[in-house]
Motif scaffolding. Structure first.
Motif, PDB file in Angstrom:
ATOM      1  N   THR A 129       1.062  -0.313 -15.311  1.00  0.00           N
ATOM      2  CA  THR A 129       0.568  -0.649 -13.992  1.00  0.00           C
ATOM      3  C   THR A 129      -0.955  -0.549 -14.004  1.00  0.00           C
ATOM      4  O   THR A 129      -1.511   0.397 -14.529  1.00  0.00           O
ATOM      5  N   LEU A 130      -1.631  -1.535 -13.412  1.00  0.00           N
ATOM      6  CA  LEU A 130      -3.086  -1.577 -13.445  1.00  0.00           C
ATOM      7  C   LEU A 130      -3.742  -0.849 -12.275  1.00  0.00           C
ATOM      8  O   LEU A 130      -4.900  -0.482 -12.348  1.00  0.00           O
ATOM      9  N   ASP A 131      -3.030  -0.700 -11.172  1.00  0.00           N
ATOM     10  CA  ASP A 131      -3.668  -0.053 -10.024  1.00  0.00           C
ATOM     11  C   ASP A 131      -2.871   1.128  -9.527  1.00  0.00           C
ATOM     12  O   ASP A 131      -1.799   1.384  -9.872  1.00  0.00           O
TER      13      ASP A 131
ATOM     14  N   ASN B 147       2.481  -7.466  -8.369  1.00  0.00           N
ATOM     15  CA  ASN B 147       1.706  -7.905  -9.530  1.00  0.00           C
ATOM     16  C   ASN B 147       2.074  -7.158 -10.810  1.00  0.00           C
ATOM     17  O   ASN B 147       1.275  -7.089 -11.740  1.00  0.00           O
TER      18      ASN B 147
ATOM     19  N   HIS C 213       5.651  -2.124  -8.484  1.00  0.00           N
ATOM     20  CA  HIS C 213       4.447  -2.590  -7.782  1.00  0.00           C
ATOM     21  C   HIS C 213       4.368  -4.106  -7.710  1.00  0.00           C
ATOM     22  O   HIS C 213       4.873  -4.807  -8.593  1.00  0.00           O
TER      23      HIS C 213
ATOM     24  N   LYS D 176       2.192   1.841  -3.482  1.00  0.00           N
ATOM     25  CA  LYS D 176       1.145   2.380  -4.368  1.00  0.00           C
ATOM     26  C   LYS D 176       0.960   3.875  -4.151  1.00  0.00           C
ATOM     27  O   LYS D 176       0.835   4.636  -5.097  1.00  0.00           O
TER      28      LYS D 176
ATOM     29  N   GLU E 207       0.831  -1.210   0.000  1.00  0.00           N
ATOM     30  CA  GLU E 207       0.000   0.000   0.000  1.00  0.00           C
ATOM     31  C   GLU E 207       0.868   1.263   0.000  1.00  0.00           C
ATOM     32  O   GLU E 207       0.557   2.239  -0.691  1.00  0.00           O
TER      33      GLU E 207
END
Length: 117
Positions: free
Chosen positions: A115-117, A94, A92, A11, A8
């Protein structure tokens, strides 16, 4: 719980990395990461991944180059890295990669997908 906090935090503090930037990562032992059977495959790293802008920063027998694609996020870790001279960049959890095969110098080429998130 501590891993979840680290993910977290990464991110929240990540930035979009420059597309085309070249990162490096070495793995050891090589036998645990046989990439020959996965050329062209999309792979993912399930945990945070420590990489470097310096190809000599890590130890290991399997050396990868990671080409940063557009929209890839990471955390340049220079301010808090335990070894600042590594020029560490944390990717990140994943993070997805395409295995592009071997570079002429024998190192594996991975292309980091957005990056997806």
């Amino acid at each position: 719980a501590s891993s979840k906090k680290a993910i977290e935090a990464a991110k929240k503090s990540s930035v979009i990395l420059p597309a085309g930037a070249l990162l490096s990562r070495k793995y050891s032992p090589e036998g645990t990461h046989n990439l020959e059977h996965y050329v062209g495959a999309v792979m993912h790293q399930p945990t945070l991944l420590s990489t470097s802008t310096d190809p000599s920063a890590f130890y290991g027998t399997l050396h990868t180059y990671i080409v940063v694609g557009p929209g890839v996020k990471g955390v340049p870790a220079g301010k808090f890295s335990q070894v600042a001279i590594e020029s560490e960049v944390i990717l990140h959890a994943n993070q997805r990669f395409v295995n592009m095969g071997k570079h002429p110098d024998g190192r594996w080429m991975l292309y980091a997908l957005p990056t997806l998130d």
